[in-house]
Each structure stands twice: as structure tokens, then as C-alpha cells.
Design an enzyme around this catalytic site. Structure first.
Site, PDB file in Angstrom:
ATOM      1  N   SER A   1      66.385   1.133  47.020  1.00  0.00           N
ATOM      2  CA  SER A   1      66.615   2.005  47.594  1.00  0.00           C
ATOM      3  C   SER A   1      67.363   1.892  49.008  1.00  0.00           C
ATOM      4  O   SER A   1      67.458   2.943  50.018  1.00  0.00           O
ATOM      5  CB  SER A   1      65.696   3.208  47.594  1.00  0.00           C
ATOM      6  OG  SER A   1      65.231   3.671  46.279  1.00  0.00           O
ATOM      7  N   ASP A  20      61.452   1.948  46.315  1.00  0.00           N
ATOM      8  CA  ASP A  20      61.932   3.104  47.271  1.00  0.00           C
ATOM      9  C   ASP A  20      61.622   2.583  48.817  1.00  0.00           C
ATOM     10  O   ASP A  20      60.975   1.405  48.649  1.00  0.00           O
ATOM     11  CB  ASP A  20      60.827   4.353  46.949  1.00  0.00           C
ATOM     12  CG  ASP A  20      61.968   5.456  47.092  1.00  0.00           C
ATOM     13  OD1 ASP A  20      62.851   5.644  47.707  1.00  0.00           O
ATOM     14  OD2 ASP A  20      61.527   6.645  46.493  1.00  0.00           O
ATOM     15  N   ARG A  56      70.484   2.323  45.280  1.00  0.00           N
ATOM     16  CA  ARG A  56      70.881   3.583  45.561  1.00  0.00           C
ATOM     17  C   ARG A  56      71.473   3.873  46.831  1.00  0.00           C
ATOM     18  O   ARG A  56      70.850   3.470  48.085  1.00  0.00           O
ATOM     19  CB  ARG A  56      69.578   4.753  45.545  1.00  0.00           C
ATOM     20  CG  ARG A  56      68.938   4.961  44.285  1.00  0.00           C
ATOM     21  CD  ARG A  56      69.887   5.900  43.430  1.00  0.00           C
ATOM     22  NE  ARG A  56      69.740   7.040  44.258  1.00  0.00           N
ATOM     23  CZ  ARG A  56      68.795   7.946  44.496  1.00  0.00           C
ATOM     24  NH1 ARG A  56      67.740   7.474  43.740  1.00  0.00           N
ATOM     25  NH2 ARG A  56      68.907   8.632  45.304  1.00  0.00           N
ATOM     26  N   ASP A  61      69.200  11.927  46.905  1.00  0.00           N
ATOM     27  CA  ASP A  61      68.738  11.958  45.322  1.00  0.00           C
ATOM     28  C   ASP A  61      69.351  13.068  44.652  1.00  0.00           C
ATOM     29  O   ASP A  61      69.777  14.205  45.492  1.00  0.00           O
ATOM     30  CB  ASP A  61      67.140  12.621  45.534  1.00  0.00           C
ATOM     31  CG  ASP A  61      66.050  11.435  45.580  1.00  0.00           C
ATOM     32  OD1 ASP A  61      66.449  10.196  45.775  1.00  0.00           O
ATOM     33  OD2 ASP A  61      64.837  11.586  45.621  1.00  0.00           O
ATOM     34  N   LYS A 114      61.948  -0.276  40.378  1.00  0.00           N
ATOM     35  CA  LYS A 114      62.781   0.567  41.309  1.00  0.00           C
ATOM     36  C   LYS A 114      61.871   0.539  42.880  1.00  0.00           C
ATOM     37  O   LYS A 114      60.613   1.050  42.869  1.00  0.00           O
ATOM     38  CB  LYS A 114      63.083   2.030  40.886  1.00  0.00           C
ATOM     39  CG  LYS A 114      63.478   3.024  42.129  1.00  0.00           C
ATOM     40  CD  LYS A 114      63.516   4.269  41.510  1.00  0.00           C
ATOM     41  CE  LYS A 114      63.911   5.478  42.512  1.00  0.00           C
ATOM     42  NZ  LYS A 114      63.944   6.686  41.945  1.00  0.00           N
ATOM     43  N   ASP A 160      58.607   6.629  37.741  1.00  0.00           N
ATOM     44  CA  ASP A 160      58.877   6.835  39.034  1.00  0.00           C
ATOM     45  C   ASP A 160      57.569   7.000  39.774  1.00  0.00           C
ATOM     46  O   ASP A 160      56.371   6.390  39.295  1.00  0.00           O
ATOM     47  CB  ASP A 160      59.842   8.115  38.966  1.00  0.00           C
ATOM     48  CG  ASP A 160      60.769   7.629  40.500  1.00  0.00           C
ATOM     49  OD1 ASP A 160      60.226   7.961  41.494  1.00  0.00           O
ATOM     50  OD2 ASP A 160      61.859   7.297  40.081  1.00  0.00           O
ATOM     51  N   ASP A 161      57.751   7.645  40.763  1.00  0.00           N
ATOM     52  CA  ASP A 161      56.543   7.725  41.806  1.00  0.00           C
ATOM     53  C   ASP A 161      55.259   8.694  40.907  1.00  0.00           C
ATOM     54  O   ASP A 161      55.407   9.089  39.969  1.00  0.00           O
ATOM     55  CB  ASP A 161      56.804   8.685  42.921  1.00  0.00           C
ATOM     56  CG  ASP A 161      56.136   8.408  44.065  1.00  0.00           C
ATOM     57  OD1 ASP A 161      54.991   7.821  43.928  1.00  0.00           O
ATOM     58  OD2 ASP A 161      56.592   8.713  45.113  1.00  0.00           O
TER      59      ASP A 161
END
Ligand SMILES: *[C@@H]1O[C@H](CO)[C@@H](O)[C@H](O)[C@H]1NC(C)=O
Ligand SMILES: *[C@@H]1O[C@H](CO)[C@@H](O)[C@H](O)[C@H]1NC(C)=O
Ligand SMILES: *[C@@H]1O[C@H](CO)[C@@H](O)[C@H](O)[C@H]1NC(C)=O
Ligand SMILES: *[C@@H]1O[C@H](CO)[C@@H](O)[C@H](O)[C@H]1NC(C)=O
Length: 438
Positions: free
Chosen positions: A190, A158, A215, A219, A156, A79-80
Site C-alpha cells: 500500500s 498497509d 495500491r 480505498d 497485503k 484484511d484488517d
């Protein structure tokens, strides 16, 4: 079951517009770093928990060696906070040199060598949510190309630090750019989450055409309140959300927090059951090196996974919301089967819920029932038979239900392996293989 027919038609019309990359015909499964490990980059003082290549190699080892991969948990997703704060001289994203000294391509090889897939994180905007370089409209193609060259299998994307017009252009452009790399890369958007998750701002037809999953909502956090707020949002808006899902394109209520700190065992079973009935992607975000055996058993429950992975890919719905605090969810499955979840929102004591399959709109007939978490075959039920399920506070009872025709009268003596074989009939080969180990 006329209701099944109606749901099926809706799902079918959506399925004809799926993103055409051949991926994620059932909800993707794996592990994602964010909820458990966030943006911990302090490898000097917290080496066990920081975001570095060791963490992802460790998780790949666990997925490959502890029985997860055979059940379908194949994605290892970054992830980030993986990248350097600056792009390289050629304008490409690069990993933090101290925390990923081997580079992402090498990590991808490590993951692939174990029969797994590697996912990465980007952000359609000036910066990622944690302040690392984002993907702007002019770097979409470069970043897609970089990910493909590294051997990335899923992205993913965002949406921090951008506005709706950038997102409206950027998300479809990234879909095109990923396709143009010629490498199949699953695409998680997202976007709708940043637009409130609902029409008219969100167009689920477009999402289904460009993303494999998206998404819809905020979160997840490590708490029961968080799980409940997500479930409530998805069910309150199910008339909009549910028809958007289908093979290759899924609603994503976010990660499984089972095995972390916020859920009791009953609440863990509830998250597993509700994510399975919602046809949700199953991305665990816990420490697989130290996860306790109770959480592991829930996450590795073969029947719950088989329900989640049903090839028809029809998302379930809440059928009933009782004043007593009991919600009943239903999902049609392949092979004339269905799943039921009896969910208690109560906080007092186990509640004895009385109903019948007829009251849940099942057609006339006799049914076999397999209880997913007790792993027991129940006495056969006629549609009209009144029955009682005892549901623990904030817990569930989950059933796999199918017509009894063809099964011998002594249903109770049927071993659950037989039921699992039936559930897996149309499933991926990995499941059939893992069954032989039972
Ligand atoms: C790209 O899109 C085309 C047409 O939709 C599809 O046939 C192809 O499989 C896609 N390729 C990849 C790598 O996603
Ligand atoms: C959205 O962001 C872009 C890029 O930062 C900017 O050029 C554009 O003016 C913004 N649009 C709106 C409506 O704010
Ligand atoms: C959503 O997008 C599709 C495809 O571009 C379009 O046909 C449809 O009218 C849009 N729906 C809404 C509600 O705007
Ligand atoms: C069962 O079907 C009837 C008729 O369509 C409908 O009114 C009722 O709400 C349904 N019940 C459930 C539990 O879905």
C-alpha cells in the site's frame, strides 16, 4: 500499430525489473474481505457478517463450489481486524482467539484443501489502520516467518501509523524477509497510496522490484462516484502508471464492488470492463453466499476475465476523451488481438457513438469483433468502416478485436466458444478445462 509498439517497449523495460518470486504473472484474482465486511467484529450480534474464521471458510466454499476457482478466482484474503490486540509471549502476531479459535494455519489448510490460496493483512507501522498491532521495523522478519509458517500465500501490507522514512525502509525489508522464508508469498504494497501515488515521492521502478502489486490510490467505497474517481485518477496519470505494470507487478485500483449495493448493472459491467482493460487485480469484495445472478454473470464473464488475464500483461490506456462524454480505452493483447472499451460518462440516455477502427489507430485490414457482454460475434469490420456503438449511461461496450485472416467469411455464424478458445490459446490450463464445460 506504432502505438502498440511504443506501449510494448515501455512495458518490456519495466518487466525486466519484476520481483523475482515467480508469482502473479497475470493479475491475481480472488476475494478480499475489506470493502464488504470492513472491521465488523461483533460476532455476538452480527454473526453472518463479522470477521471470523467462518466467514473465510464460507467464502472458500463458495469460490470452490460456485465456479469461481476454475475461472481463476483463487485467493481468499483476510484484511484488517483479524488479529488479537496483543502479540504472543514470543512477540508474534496471533489471531483473535474468540473469532479465529482454530488459528490461521488450520484455516490455511482448509483453503488449500479446496485448491485455493490464503492471503493475510499486515501494516507497516505501529498499528494497523483499525488499531491492531502493526509491523515495525524490528518485527518484519518475525512476522514474515509467522505468515510463512502458517502457510500464507499473499500479504497485503498497509501503511497506517508510520512515516515515509519507515515506509521507505520497511517495504523493501518485508520483500526481502518474505523471500528469505522460502515460501512463495505474493506481496501487495500500500506504500505508494500513502505517498500520493506519483513521482518523485513514488518510484515505480523500485515498486516493481519489490512488490507484486501495489495500491496507487485511496480505498474504494461502495458507490459509482468512488469507481469513477479511481478510473479518472488512473487515466489522468496513465503516462506514469501504465508503464509500471507487467507480469509479476501490477497497479491495483482496489477491489471489485460488483454484487454489493452501490452499482447498477451497467455500472457493474463498467467496473469489470475497466478493471480488465487496466490489467487490474480482480479481488471481489461482495457476499458470495448471497450474490445475485446478474452480478455473478458479470464477474464470471469468461471473455472479460481472459482479457484481464492476457499473458502479455500490458496495461491498457485511454485513447480518447470525447467532449460528448465518451471515453475510449484500448489494450493490446497477445495473438495480435486487442480490447476496446467504449465508456459513457453520460447520464441522459444511450448514446450512439460513431467511429472507425482507423480513427482508433488500427492498421489497415479486416477485423473480427466479439462483443464481450452481449457475447455476440459482430459483423467483420474493415479498418475504414464507420460503425456505431450504443453505450448506456454510465455503461460500457467492450470488444475483443483481432485480424480476420484465417476466419471464414460467415463470421457471424462463428460460435462464441470458438472466439473464447482463441482468447485462451496462451492462457492457463484451468481456462482450457473450464471451456470444455461450455
Ligand atoms: C527469492 O529471490 C530469488 C532471487 O531473486 C529468487 O530466485 C527466488 O525464487 C525467491 N524466492 C522466493 C521464495 O520468493
Ligand atoms: C519516523 O518514525 C520513526 C518511528 O516512529 C521515528 O523514529 C522517526 O523519527 C520518524 N521520522 C520522521 C522524519 O518523523
Ligand atoms: C528509482 O529507483 C531506481 C532504482 O533504485 C533508480 O535507478 C532511479 O534513479 C529512481 N528514479 C527516480 C526518478 O528517482
Ligand atoms: C493516432 O496516432 C496519431 C499519430 O501518432 C496520434 O496523433 C493520435 O493521437 C492517435 N490517435 C489516437 C486515438 O490514439
Amino acid at each position: 500499430m506504432h502505438q502498440a509498439a511504443a506501449v510494448f517497449l515501455l512495458a518490456f523495460s519495466a518487466a525486466t525489473q519484476a520481483l523475482d518470486n515467480g508469482l502473479m504473472r497475470t493479475p491475481p484474482m480472488g476475494w478480499l474481505a475489506w470493502e464488504r465486511f470492513r472491521c465488523d467484529i461483533d460476532c455476538d450480534n452480527d454473526p453472518q457478517n463479522c470477521i471470523n474464521e467462518v466467514l473465510f471458510r464460507d467464502m472458500a466454499d463458495r469460490l470452490a463450489e460456485d465456479g469461481w476457482r476454475e475461472l481463476g478466482y483463487v485467493y481468499v484474503n483476510i484484511d484488517d481486524c483479524w488479529s488479537s490486540k496483543t502479540r504472543d509471549a514470543k512477540g508474534r502476531l496471533q489471531p483473535d482467539p474468540k473469532r479465529f479459535p482454530g488459528g490461521i494455519a488450520k484455516l490455511a489448510r482448509y483453503v488449500h484443501d479446496r485448491g485455493l490460496k490464503l492471503g493475510i493483512y499486515g501494516d507497516m507501522g505501529t498499528y494497523t489502520c483499525a488499531g491492531y498491532p502493526g509491523t515495525t521495523l524490528d518485527t518484519i522478519e518475525t512476522d514474515a516467518q509467522t505468515f510463512a509458517e502458517w502457510g500464507i500465500d499473499m500479504l497485503k501490507l498497509d501503511g497506517c501509523f508510520s512515516n515515509s522514512s519507515v515506509q521507505e525502509q520497511g517495504y523493501p525489508l518485508m520483500s526481502k524477509a518474505l523471500n528469505a522464508t522460502d515460501r512463495p508469498i505474493g506481496y501487495s504494497c500500500s506504500w505508494p497510496c500513502y505517498q500520493g501515488g506519483l513521482p518523485p515521492k513514488v518510484n515505480y521502478t523500485i515498486l516493481g522490484e519489490i512488490c507484486n502489486l501495489w495500491r496507487n490510490y485511496g480505498d474504494i467505497e461502495d458507490s459509482w462516484d468512488s469507481v469513477l474517481s479511481i478510473v479518472d485518477w488512473f487515466t489522468d496519470h496513465q503516462d506514469i502508471i501504465q508503464p509500471a505494470a507487467g507480469p509479476g507487478h501490477w497497479n491495483d485500483p482496489d477491489m471489485l464492488i460488483i454484487g454489493d449495493y452501490g452499482l447498477s448493472m451497467d455500472q457493474s459491467r463498467s467496473q469489470m470492463a475497466l478493471w480488465a482493460i487496466m490489467a487490474a487485480p480482480l479481488f471481489m469484495s461482495s457476499d458470495l453466499r448471497t450474490i445475485n445472478s446478474g452480478a455473478r454473470a458479470i464477474l464470471q464473464n469468461k471473455a472479460a476475465i481472459a482479457i484481464n488475464q492476457d499473458p502479455l500483461g500490458i496495461q491498457g490506456r485511454r485513447l480518447i476523451k470525447e467532449k460528448s462524454g465518451i471515453d475510449v480505452f484500448w489494450r493490446p493483447l497477445s495473438n495480435q488481438a486487442s480490447a476496446l472499451v467504449f465508456f459513457s460518462r453520460r447520464t441522459d440516455m444511450p448514446y450512439r457513438y460513431h467511429t472507425s477502427l482507423k480513427a482508433l489507430n488500427y492498421t489497415k485490414g479486416t477485423y473480427m469483433v466479439y462483443d464481450v457482454f452481449s457475447q455476440k460475434v459482430q459483423p467483420m469490420l474493415k479498418d475504414t468502416t464507420d460503425f456505431v456503438v450504443s453505450i448506456n449511461p454510465t455503461g460500457v461496450v467492450m470488444w475483443y478485436v483481432f485480424p480476420a485472416a484465417g476466419w471464414q467469411a460467415e463470421a457471424e455464424s462463428v460460435h462464441f466458444t470458438e472466439i473464447l478458445k482463441r482468447m485462451m490459446l496462451y492462457q492457463r490450463e484451468e481456462y482450457a478445462d473450464s471451456l470444455t464445460e461450455l
